[in-house]
Design an enzyme around this catalytic site. Structure first.
Site, PDB file in Angstrom:
ATOM      1  N   VAL A 127       0.904  -0.973   0.411  1.00  0.00           N
ATOM      2  CA  VAL A 127       0.439  -0.364  -0.226  1.00  0.00           C
ATOM      3  C   VAL A 127       0.602   0.975   0.027  1.00  0.00           C
ATOM      4  O   VAL A 127       0.514   2.692  -0.331  1.00  0.00           O
ATOM      5  CB  VAL A 127      -1.230  -0.044   0.874  1.00  0.00           C
ATOM      6  CG1 VAL A 127      -2.094  -1.245   1.144  1.00  0.00           C
ATOM      7  CG2 VAL A 127      -0.337   0.091   2.256  1.00  0.00           C
ATOM      8  N   TYR A 138       2.892   5.387  16.114  1.00  0.00           N
ATOM      9  CA  TYR A 138       1.710   4.058  15.450  1.00  0.00           C
ATOM     10  C   TYR A 138      -0.084   5.696  15.909  1.00  0.00           C
ATOM     11  O   TYR A 138      -0.215   5.997  14.703  1.00  0.00           O
ATOM     12  CB  TYR A 138       1.785   3.981  16.682  1.00  0.00           C
ATOM     13  CG  TYR A 138       0.662   2.908  16.481  1.00  0.00           C
ATOM     14  CD1 TYR A 138       0.325   1.459  15.043  1.00  0.00           C
ATOM     15  CD2 TYR A 138      -0.887   2.581  16.877  1.00  0.00           C
ATOM     16  CE1 TYR A 138      -0.482   0.800  14.593  1.00  0.00           C
ATOM     17  CE2 TYR A 138      -1.243   1.915  16.550  1.00  0.00           C
ATOM     18  CZ  TYR A 138      -1.461   0.954  15.466  1.00  0.00           C
ATOM     19  OH  TYR A 138      -2.582   0.556  15.346  1.00  0.00           O
TER      20      TYR A 138
HETATM   21  N1  LIG Z   1      -5.135  -5.722  16.757  1.00  0.00           N
HETATM   22  C1  LIG Z   1      -6.051  -3.867  17.738  1.00  0.00           C
HETATM   23  O1  LIG Z   1      -5.472  -4.685  18.944  1.00  0.00           O
HETATM   24  C2  LIG Z   1      -5.928  -2.719  16.854  1.00  0.00           C
HETATM   25  C3  LIG Z   1      -5.712  -1.873  17.017  1.00  0.00           C
HETATM   26  C4  LIG Z   1      -6.625  -0.940  16.918  1.00  0.00           C
HETATM   27  C5  LIG Z   1      -6.404  -0.932  15.351  1.00  0.00           C
HETATM   28  N2  LIG Z   1      -5.433  -1.733  14.586  1.00  0.00           N
HETATM   29  C6  LIG Z   1      -5.226  -1.651  13.504  1.00  0.00           C
HETATM   30  O2  LIG Z   1      -6.115  -2.634  12.241  1.00  0.00           O
HETATM   31  C7  LIG Z   1      -5.507  -2.032  11.368  1.00  0.00           C
HETATM   32  C8  LIG Z   1      -5.379  -4.393  11.422  1.00  0.00           C
HETATM   33  O3  LIG Z   1      -4.229  -4.709  12.329  1.00  0.00           O
HETATM   34  P1  LIG Z   1      -4.512  -6.600  12.749  1.00  0.00           P
HETATM   35  O4  LIG Z   1      -4.025  -5.967  14.086  1.00  0.00           O
HETATM   36  O5  LIG Z   1      -5.547  -7.240  12.252  1.00  0.00           O
HETATM   37  O6  LIG Z   1      -3.215  -6.823  12.314  1.00  0.00           O
HETATM   38  P2  LIG Z   1      -2.377  -8.174  11.498  1.00  0.00           P
HETATM   39  O7  LIG Z   1      -0.857  -7.564  11.491  1.00  0.00           O
HETATM   40  O8  LIG Z   1      -2.844  -9.109  12.219  1.00  0.00           O
HETATM   41  O9  LIG Z   1      -3.249  -7.381  10.014  1.00  0.00           O
HETATM   42  C9  LIG Z   1      -2.171  -6.386   9.201  1.00  0.00           C
HETATM   43  C10 LIG Z   1      -2.208  -7.189   7.922  1.00  0.00           C
HETATM   44  O10 LIG Z   1      -1.717  -5.715   7.163  1.00  0.00           O
HETATM   45  C11 LIG Z   1      -0.536  -6.166   6.251  1.00  0.00           C
HETATM   46  N3  LIG Z   1       0.230  -5.207   6.269  1.00  0.00           N
HETATM   47  C12 LIG Z   1       1.284  -4.729   6.332  1.00  0.00           C
HETATM   48  N4  LIG Z   1       2.117  -3.622   6.166  1.00  0.00           N
HETATM   49  C13 LIG Z   1       1.485  -3.809   4.298  1.00  0.00           C
HETATM   50  C14 LIG Z   1       1.988  -2.951   4.015  1.00  0.00           C
HETATM   51  N5  LIG Z   1       2.710  -2.495   2.796  1.00  0.00           N
HETATM   52  N6  LIG Z   1       1.048  -3.180   2.387  1.00  0.00           N
HETATM   53  C15 LIG Z   1      -0.351  -4.079   2.401  1.00  0.00           C
HETATM   54  N7  LIG Z   1      -0.817  -4.607   3.646  1.00  0.00           N
HETATM   55  C16 LIG Z   1       0.169  -4.391   4.325  1.00  0.00           C
HETATM   56  C17 LIG Z   1       0.175  -7.156   6.733  1.00  0.00           C
HETATM   57  O11 LIG Z   1       0.776  -8.438   6.361  1.00  0.00           O
HETATM   58  C18 LIG Z   1      -0.695  -7.731   7.213  1.00  0.00           C
HETATM   59  O12 LIG Z   1      -1.743  -9.047   6.680  1.00  0.00           O
HETATM   60  C19 LIG Z   1      -4.351  -2.216  11.455  1.00  0.00           C
HETATM   61  O13 LIG Z   1      -4.011  -1.275  10.762  1.00  0.00           O
HETATM   62  C20 LIG Z   1      -3.877  -2.179  12.634  1.00  0.00           C
HETATM   63  O14 LIG Z   1      -3.042  -0.625  12.877  1.00  0.00           O
HETATM   64  C21 LIG Z   1      -5.292  -2.825  15.331  1.00  0.00           C
END
Ligand SMILES: NC(=O)c1ccc[n+]([C@@H]2O[C@H](COP(=O)([O-])OP(=O)(O)OC[C@H]3O[C@@H](n4cnc5c(N)ncnc54)[C@H](O)[C@@H]3O)[C@@H](O)[C@H]2O)c1
Length: 260
Positions: free
Chosen positions: A64, A155
Site C-alpha cells: 500500500v 503509531y
Molecule cells: N489488533 C488491534 O488491537 C488493533 C487495534 C487498533 C487498530 N488496529 C489496526 O488494525 C489494522 C489491522 O491490524 P491487525 O491487528 O489485524 O494486524 P495484523 O498484523 O493481523 O494484520 C495487518 C495486515 O496488514 C498487512 N500489511 C502490512 N504492511 C502492508 C503493506 N505495506 N501493504 C499491504 N499490506 C500490509 C500485513 O501483511 C497483515 O496481513 C492495522 O491498521 C492496525 O494498526 C489494530
C-alpha cells in the site's frame, strides 16, 4: 424460491491488510453479506490462503505504500468488477517505541504503511467513487489516535493523521455532493496476530506490565468487522466523517477496563 439479500449485496469492496486479523475478519463478514471482495495484502502466501476460504473473493498482492500500486488496484478492480463501492484501508504495522526511541527509519516505515497508504487509497477510491456518485471509505485508526501513549509515538501520530484525513475527505465530499462517505474506526485491543506480537514484546521486556495487560478487556476481530459492515452498508447513509470507537469504554475510563 426466495433468496435473502445481504446487507452489502453485490457491492464491490477493496480491503487492505486482508490476509490477517481485522482485514481478514472484515473480508469474511462483507462476503457473507453479499459483497464481492478484493483482498489486498503484502503477504502473498497468507493472503492467497485466506482468500481461498472466502467464496467469490479475489486476492491481490499489493504494497500500500506506493501510489502506482493503488492506481493499478483501483483501476483493475473497476475494469473487472465494473465498480468500487467500498474501500477498507486496514493495512498497518505497529512498533513499540517512545519519541525518544523512535528512529527516522521506524517513523518512515509506520507512516509509509498507515499514513501514506491511507492517503493514496482515499485519493484513488474517491476518484472512481465520485464518478459513480456513491461509495463508502472506512479508515483504520485506533484508540491511539484519541489518547496517544508513551510507547506508541509514531503509531499514534500516524493513526491521528488518518483520523484527520478521514474528516477532510468526508467534508469535501459532503460539500461538493460527491456522494462518498468516509469514516474512521477506532478499535481498542483486539485479538489478532498484531496484538499477540505486542503482548509477546511486553512480556519479554516488562513482565509486570504484561501481567497487568492480561487482566484487560480484549475485543474480537468480528466486533470490528461488524462495525465495518455497518459503515459499508447503506444503513449508515447519514454517517460521514465520524469516528466509531470500538473499545468497551477503554478511552473514557480513567484506569483500564477489567476482563470478566
Ligand atoms: N489488533 C488491534 O488491537 C488493533 C487495534 C487498533 C487498530 N488496529 C489496526 O488494525 C489494522 C489491522 O491490524 P491487525 O491487528 O489485524 O494486524 P495484523 O498484523 O493481523 O494484520 C495487518 C495486515 O496488514 C498487512 N500489511 C502490512 N504492511 C502492508 C503493506 N505495506 N501493504 C499491504 N499490506 C500490509 C500485513 O501483511 C497483515 O496481513 C492495522 O491498521 C492496525 O494498526 C489494530
Amino acid at each position: 424460491m426466495t433468496t435473502t439479500r445481504g446487507r452489502v449485496q453485490d457491492k464491490v469492496a477493496i480491503i487492505t491488510g486482508a490476509a490477517s486479523g481485522l482485514g481478514l475478519a472484515t473480508s469474511q463478514r462483507l462476503a457473507e453479506e453479499g459483497a464481492r471482495v478484493v483482498m489486498a495484502d503484502i503477504n502473498a502466501e497468507l493472503g492467497a490462503a485466506a482468500a481461498a476460504g472466502i467464496p467469490g473473493a479475489q486476492f491481490v498482492v499489493m504494497d500500500v505504500t506506493r501510489e502506482q500500486n493503488w492506481i493499478d488496484l483501483v483501476d483493475s478492480t473497476v475494469a473487472s468488477h465494473g465498480r468500487l463501492d467500498i474501500l477498507c484501508n486496514f493495512a498497518g504495522i505497529v512498533r513499540l517505541a517512545s519519541i525518544e526511541e523512535t528512529s527516522e527509519e521506524m517513523w518512515r516505515q509506520i507512516n509509509a504503511v498507515g499514513t501514506d497508504g491511507t492517503f493514496f487509497g482515499c485519493k484513488h477510491a474517491l476518484r472512481v467513487m465520485k464518478a459513480a456518485g456513491s461509495g463508502s471509505i472506512i479508515n483504520m485508526c485506533s484508540t491511539a489516535s484519541i489518547q496517544g501513549g508513551p510507547n506508541i509515538f509514531a503509531y499514534a501520530a500516524s493513526k491521528s493523521a488518518i483520523r484527520g484525513m478521514t474528516k477532510s475527505v468526508a467534508c469535501l465530499s459532503a460539500q461538493q455532493g460527491y456522494g462518498v462517505r468516509c469514516n474512521s474506526v477506532h478499535p481498542g485491543n483486539m485479538a489478532t496476530p498484531m496484538l499477540r506480537e505486542v503482548y509477546e514484546i511486553v512480556r519479554e521486556h516488562d513482565p509486570a506490565s504484561a501481567e497487568a495487560m492480561d487482566k484487560l478487556w480484549v475485543g474480537e476481530p468480528l466486533d470490528v468487522a461488524n462495525m465495518a459492515l455497518f459503515l459499508a452498508s447503506d444503513e449508515s447513509r447519514a454517517i460521514n466523517g465520524a469516528e466509531m470507537v470500538i473499545d468497551n469504554t477503554t478511552t473514557i475510563t480513567e484506569g483500564s477496563v477489567p476482563k470478566h
